[in-house]
Scaffold this motif. Structure first.
Motif, PDB file in Angstrom:
ATOM      1  N   SER A 154      59.322  50.327  42.912  1.00 22.92           N
ATOM      2  CA  SER A 154      60.123  51.501  43.271  1.00 22.92           C
ATOM      3  C   SER A 154      61.303  51.104  44.145  1.00 22.92           C
ATOM      4  O   SER A 154      61.261  50.097  44.849  1.00 22.92           O
ATOM      5  CB  SER A 154      59.262  52.513  44.023  1.00 22.92           C
ATOM      6  OG  SER A 154      58.203  52.945  43.217  1.00 22.92           O
ATOM      7  N   SER A 155      62.333  51.930  44.107  1.00 23.19           N
ATOM      8  CA  SER A 155      63.505  51.663  44.944  1.00 23.19           C
ATOM      9  C   SER A 155      63.155  51.915  46.408  1.00 23.19           C
ATOM     10  O   SER A 155      62.183  52.621  46.721  1.00 23.19           O
ATOM     11  CB  SER A 155      64.661  52.570  44.529  1.00 23.19           C
ATOM     12  OG  SER A 155      64.385  53.901  44.923  1.00 23.19           O
ATOM     13  N   ASP A 156      63.976  51.361  47.279  1.00 20.50           N
ATOM     14  CA  ASP A 156      63.777  51.588  48.714  1.00 20.50           C
ATOM     15  C   ASP A 156      63.770  53.074  49.038  1.00 20.50           C
ATOM     16  O   ASP A 156      62.976  53.547  49.846  1.00 20.50           O
ATOM     17  CB  ASP A 156      64.892  50.905  49.517  1.00 20.50           C
ATOM     18  CG  ASP A 156      64.736  49.401  49.567  1.00 20.50           C
ATOM     19  OD1 ASP A 156      63.761  48.889  48.972  1.00 20.50           O
ATOM     20  OD2 ASP A 156      65.576  48.736  50.196  1.00 20.50           O
ATOM     21  N   ALA A 157      64.676  53.811  48.399  1.00 20.38           N
ATOM     22  CA  ALA A 157      64.808  55.237  48.722  1.00 20.38           C
ATOM     23  C   ALA A 157      63.527  56.003  48.398  1.00 20.38           C
ATOM     24  O   ALA A 157      63.119  56.896  49.143  1.00 20.38           O
ATOM     25  CB  ALA A 157      65.986  55.826  47.964  1.00 20.38           C
ATOM     26  N   VAL A 158      62.905  55.646  47.290  1.00 21.56           N
ATOM     27  CA  VAL A 158      61.658  56.331  46.908  1.00 21.56           C
ATOM     28  C   VAL A 158      60.563  56.017  47.923  1.00 21.56           C
ATOM     29  O   VAL A 158      59.805  56.902  48.345  1.00 21.56           O
ATOM     30  CB  VAL A 158      61.242  55.894  45.488  1.00 21.56           C
ATOM     31  CG1 VAL A 158      59.822  56.356  45.180  1.00 21.56           C
ATOM     32  CG2 VAL A 158      62.213  56.458  44.463  1.00 21.56           C
ATOM     33  N   ILE A 159      60.487  54.763  48.338  1.00 20.66           N
ATOM     34  CA  ILE A 159      59.457  54.376  49.308  1.00 20.66           C
ATOM     35  C   ILE A 159      59.717  55.065  50.649  1.00 20.66           C
ATOM     36  O   ILE A 159      58.793  55.588  51.284  1.00 20.66           O
ATOM     37  CB  ILE A 159      59.430  52.843  49.464  1.00 20.66           C
ATOM     38  CG1 ILE A 159      59.026  52.208  48.133  1.00 20.66           C
ATOM     39  CG2 ILE A 159      58.461  52.426  50.560  1.00 20.66           C
ATOM     40  CD1 ILE A 159      59.249  50.725  48.067  1.00 20.66           C
ATOM     41  N   VAL A 160      60.980  55.066  51.060  1.00 20.92           N
ATOM     42  CA  VAL A 160      61.326  55.738  52.328  1.00 20.92           C
ATOM     43  C   VAL A 160      60.918  57.211  52.270  1.00 20.92           C
ATOM     44  O   VAL A 160      60.340  57.754  53.218  1.00 20.92           O
ATOM     45  CB  VAL A 160      62.838  55.593  52.619  1.00 20.92           C
ATOM     46  CG1 VAL A 160      63.282  56.539  53.736  1.00 20.92           C
ATOM     47  CG2 VAL A 160      63.163  54.156  53.010  1.00 20.92           C
ATOM     48  N   ALA A 161      61.189  57.839  51.137  1.00 28.53           N
ATOM     49  CA  ALA A 161      60.828  59.262  50.996  1.00 28.53           C
ATOM     50  C   ALA A 161      59.318  59.444  51.121  1.00 28.53           C
ATOM     51  O   ALA A 161      58.844  60.397  51.745  1.00 28.53           O
ATOM     52  CB  ALA A 161      61.337  59.793  49.658  1.00 28.53           C
ATOM     53  N   ARG A 162      58.563  58.511  50.517  1.00 34.27           N
ATOM     54  CA  ARG A 162      57.092  58.611  50.613  1.00 34.27           C
ATOM     55  C   ARG A 162      56.626  58.473  52.059  1.00 34.27           C
ATOM     56  O   ARG A 162      55.737  59.191  52.512  1.00 34.27           O
ATOM     57  CB  ARG A 162      56.429  57.509  49.759  1.00 34.27           C
ATOM     58  CG  ARG A 162      56.413  57.798  48.269  1.00 34.27           C
ATOM     59  CD  ARG A 162      55.317  58.786  47.876  1.00 34.27           C
ATOM     60  NE  ARG A 162      53.987  58.297  48.155  1.00 34.27           N
ATOM     61  CZ  ARG A 162      53.224  57.642  47.286  1.00 34.27           C
ATOM     62  NH1 ARG A 162      53.681  57.396  46.067  1.00 34.27           N
ATOM     63  NH2 ARG A 162      52.011  57.243  47.610  1.00 34.27           N
ATOM     64  N   VAL A 163      57.221  57.515  52.770  1.00 41.31           N
ATOM     65  CA  VAL A 163      56.816  57.305  54.171  1.00 41.31           C
ATOM     66  C   VAL A 163      57.155  58.539  54.995  1.00 41.31           C
ATOM     67  O   VAL A 163      56.356  58.982  55.829  1.00 41.31           O
ATOM     68  CB  VAL A 163      57.500  56.049  54.755  1.00 41.31           C
ATOM     69  CG1 VAL A 163      57.156  55.884  56.228  1.00 41.31           C
ATOM     70  CG2 VAL A 163      57.074  54.804  53.982  1.00 41.31           C
ATOM     71  N   LEU A 164      58.311  59.110  54.727  1.00 45.41           N
ATOM     72  CA  LEU A 164      58.718  60.309  55.473  1.00 45.41           C
ATOM     73  C   LEU A 164      57.826  61.507  55.163  1.00 45.41           C
ATOM     74  O   LEU A 164      57.769  62.454  55.926  1.00 45.41           O
ATOM     75  CB  LEU A 164      60.179  60.654  55.173  1.00 45.41           C
ATOM     76  CG  LEU A 164      61.211  59.722  55.800  1.00 45.41           C
ATOM     77  CD1 LEU A 164      62.625  60.069  55.329  1.00 45.41           C
ATOM     78  CD2 LEU A 164      61.152  59.772  57.326  1.00 45.41           C
ATOM     79  N   ARG A 165      57.142  61.442  54.030  1.00 49.88           N
ATOM     80  CA  ARG A 165      56.189  62.506  53.701  1.00 49.88           C
ATOM     81  C   ARG A 165      54.828  62.254  54.331  1.00 49.88           C
ATOM     82  O   ARG A 165      53.900  63.018  54.126  1.00 49.88           O
ATOM     83  CB  ARG A 165      56.044  62.611  52.175  1.00 49.88           C
ATOM     84  CG  ARG A 165      57.243  63.245  51.502  1.00 49.88           C
ATOM     85  CD  ARG A 165      57.267  62.941  50.014  1.00 49.88           C
ATOM     86  NE  ARG A 165      56.059  63.343  49.331  1.00 49.88           N
ATOM     87  CZ  ARG A 165      55.849  64.559  48.820  1.00 49.88           C
ATOM     88  NH1 ARG A 165      56.778  65.470  48.940  1.00 49.88           N
ATOM     89  NH2 ARG A 165      54.735  64.835  48.190  1.00 49.88           N
ATOM     90  N   GLY A 166      54.716  61.162  55.072  1.00 51.75           N
ATOM     91  CA  GLY A 166      53.478  60.916  55.802  1.00 51.75           C
ATOM     92  C   GLY A 166      52.621  59.801  55.257  1.00 51.75           C
ATOM     93  O   GLY A 166      51.544  59.527  55.786  1.00 51.75           O
ATOM     94  N   ASP A 167      53.071  59.136  54.183  1.00 56.10           N
ATOM     95  CA  ASP A 167      52.269  58.068  53.592  1.00 56.10           C
ATOM     96  C   ASP A 167      52.596  56.739  54.283  1.00 56.10           C
ATOM     97  O   ASP A 167      53.401  55.943  53.800  1.00 56.10           O
ATOM     98  CB  ASP A 167      52.567  57.990  52.084  1.00 56.10           C
ATOM     99  CG  ASP A 167      51.555  57.128  51.351  1.00 56.10           C
ATOM    100  OD1 ASP A 167      50.790  56.412  52.021  1.00 56.10           O
ATOM    101  OD2 ASP A 167      51.539  57.173  50.118  1.00 56.10           O
ATOM    102  N   VAL A 168      51.970  56.510  55.416  1.00 54.58           N
ATOM    103  CA  VAL A 168      52.283  55.347  56.260  1.00 54.58           C
ATOM    104  C   VAL A 168      52.075  54.036  55.507  1.00 54.58           C
ATOM    105  O   VAL A 168      52.877  53.105  55.626  1.00 54.58           O
ATOM    106  CB  VAL A 168      51.389  55.348  57.516  1.00 54.58           C
ATOM    107  CG1 VAL A 168      51.691  54.148  58.397  1.00 54.58           C
ATOM    108  CG2 VAL A 168      51.542  56.628  58.288  1.00 54.58           C
ATOM    109  N   GLU A 169      51.002  53.953  54.725  1.00 54.51           N
ATOM    110  CA  GLU A 169      50.631  52.671  54.124  1.00 54.51           C
ATOM    111  C   GLU A 169      51.681  52.138  53.145  1.00 54.51           C
ATOM    112  O   GLU A 169      51.766  50.935  52.913  1.00 54.51           O
ATOM    113  CB  GLU A 169      49.272  52.788  53.426  1.00 54.51           C
ATOM    114  CG  GLU A 169      48.123  53.109  54.372  1.00 54.51           C
ATOM    115  CD  GLU A 169      48.053  52.149  55.570  1.00 54.51           C
ATOM    116  OE1 GLU A 169      48.155  50.935  55.350  1.00 54.51           O
ATOM    117  OE2 GLU A 169      47.926  52.637  56.708  1.00 54.51           O
ATOM    118  N   VAL A 170      52.477  53.039  52.586  1.00 56.37           N
ATOM    119  CA  VAL A 170      53.513  52.607  51.641  1.00 56.37           C
ATOM    120  C   VAL A 170      54.585  51.771  52.340  1.00 56.37           C
ATOM    121  O   VAL A 170      55.291  50.986  51.709  1.00 56.37           O
ATOM    122  CB  VAL A 170      54.126  53.845  50.939  1.00 56.37           C
ATOM    123  CG1 VAL A 170      55.293  53.471  50.061  1.00 56.37           C
ATOM    124  CG2 VAL A 170      53.064  54.530  50.099  1.00 56.37           C
TER     125      VAL A 170
END
Lengths: 181, 182
Positions: A4-20
């Motif tokens: 996945s692109s950085d932006a997708v991962i950043v969005a996941r982390v911002l949604r609370g998925d720390v482990e990503v």
């Protein structure tokens, strides 16, 4: 998530998925460790600076304006951490890093010769002024353009060109002393 | 200089204990929540709209209304069928997702049916003109949660679909029920 692109991962982390966030750590760890090691002169300080950069990036992730360029944003944080740590450690002695794995793989020259050459480069690098070392590493090792360097460091292009030129002159001078000795 | 650069460009490897240390430090920090993102999305802000783009957006909404009517009819017929079929022959159904996003450069659908992976090739929406994006993609039978991802960074629930509480993140996604059309 590895592809996945950085932006997708950043969005996941911002949604609370720390482990990503681990995907971003794995993606940038080695490349930026190299810069920190060259900048600070030892692996221990470099790992501390890099860990600090990652945790600061995580904490401020919502302020990353362009998540697609997370890597550049992280690098900017790391450059600042290296500046701070470099100033803090001050007189502490640098320990020169020799990548033993690379030495064993290199069959062009005698390993002892290569080790000595690498040690001389590290020693010469250490004798550069920090701002010259930073500019030299960004230009020649990270192979960045001057505009990108300017964005990362906050220093003007003309000043960066001057720093790179002076760093090159100084390195040539220091290393020619070694070779002629 | 190139000889020096080559020497310094040799790769450096940190072992996985570094990752563990970073993740250990990160886990101790306050967790990000979607409320932060949500508040950013819902914070009022000034938007400059030219008459031309406003007209295009209005036209897109009209197109969307027509497509939505068609989809709604399809949804009604699907949800009228048994929701949870135990048939081993049950196949994923083709579902059309539509979003009006005139300023978007890229739109993808993420949901529990594709691992919330915005790079999944089958769920990339195509621009149909006038700011309307759509994709028809397979979704397994059952209840699902999903969202749109605009330009790889902005998560948006489907404005035309019911909301479902997302147990993973504590806020709403869109909800869809897919049942066998046979």
């Amino acid at each position: 998530m590895e592809g996945s692109s950085d932006a997708v991962i950043v969005a996941r982390v911002l949604r609370g998925d720390v482990e990503v966030f681990r995907v971003l750590v794995e993606r940038y760890r080695d490349r930026y460790a190299r810069y920190a090691i060259h900048m600070l002169g030892n692996r221990e300080d470099a790992e501390e600076a890099l860990q600090d950069a990652f945790t600061r990036a995580y904490r401020s992730l919502a302020r990353c304006e362009d998540p697609e360029r997370f890597g550049a944003w992280l690098f900017r944080i790391l450059i600042n951490r290296c500046r701070t740590m470099g100033a803090r450690r001050g007189r502490r002695a640098r320990t020169f890093v020799v990548d033993e794995g690379a030495l064993l793989e290199a069959a062009v020259e005698h390993p002892a010769d290569r080790g000595a050459w690498r040690e001389e480069i590290d020693r010469a690098l250490d004798r550069l002024r920090p701002e010259q070392r930073e500019a030299f590493l960004l230009k020649y090792v990270e192979e960045l353009g001057y505009d990108e360097m300017s964005r990362l460091t906050g220093v003007g292009v003309s000043a960066l060109k001057m720093r790179v030129m002076r760093a090159c002159d100084r390195l040539r001078e220091l290393l020619s002393e070694v070779q002629s000795a | 200089m190139s000889r020096i650069a080559r020497e310094l460009q040799k790769p450096v490897r940190l072992d996985s204990s570094f990752d563990s240390r970073v993740m250990g430090a990160v886990r101790k920090l306050p967790k990000h929540s979607r409320f932060g993102l949500w508040s950013r999305l819902t914070t009022p802000r000034s938007v400059m709209v030219s008459p031309l783009s406003w007209g295009l957006a209005a036209a897109a909404v009209a197109v969307f209304a027509v497509m939505g009517t068609v989809n709604l009819a399809g949804d009604v017929s699907r949800t009228a069928a048994p929701l949870f079929s135990s048939s081993a022959k049950a196949q994923p159904q083709r579902v059309q997702f539509v979003l009006v996003a005139p300023d978007a450069k890229k739109v993808a659908v993420v949901g529990d049916f594709n691992g919330w992976d915005a790079s999944h090739a089958a769920y990339q929406a195509q621009h149909r003109g006038g700011g309307v994006w759509s994709v028809t993609a397979p979704v397994p039978l059952g209840h699902h949660r999903y969202s749109f991802v605009v330009d790889d960074s902005l998560w948006m629930p489907d404005p035309t679909a019911p909301r479902a509480t997302d147990n993973d993140f504590g806020v709403a996604n869109s909800a869809i029920v897919v049942s066998n059309q046979e």
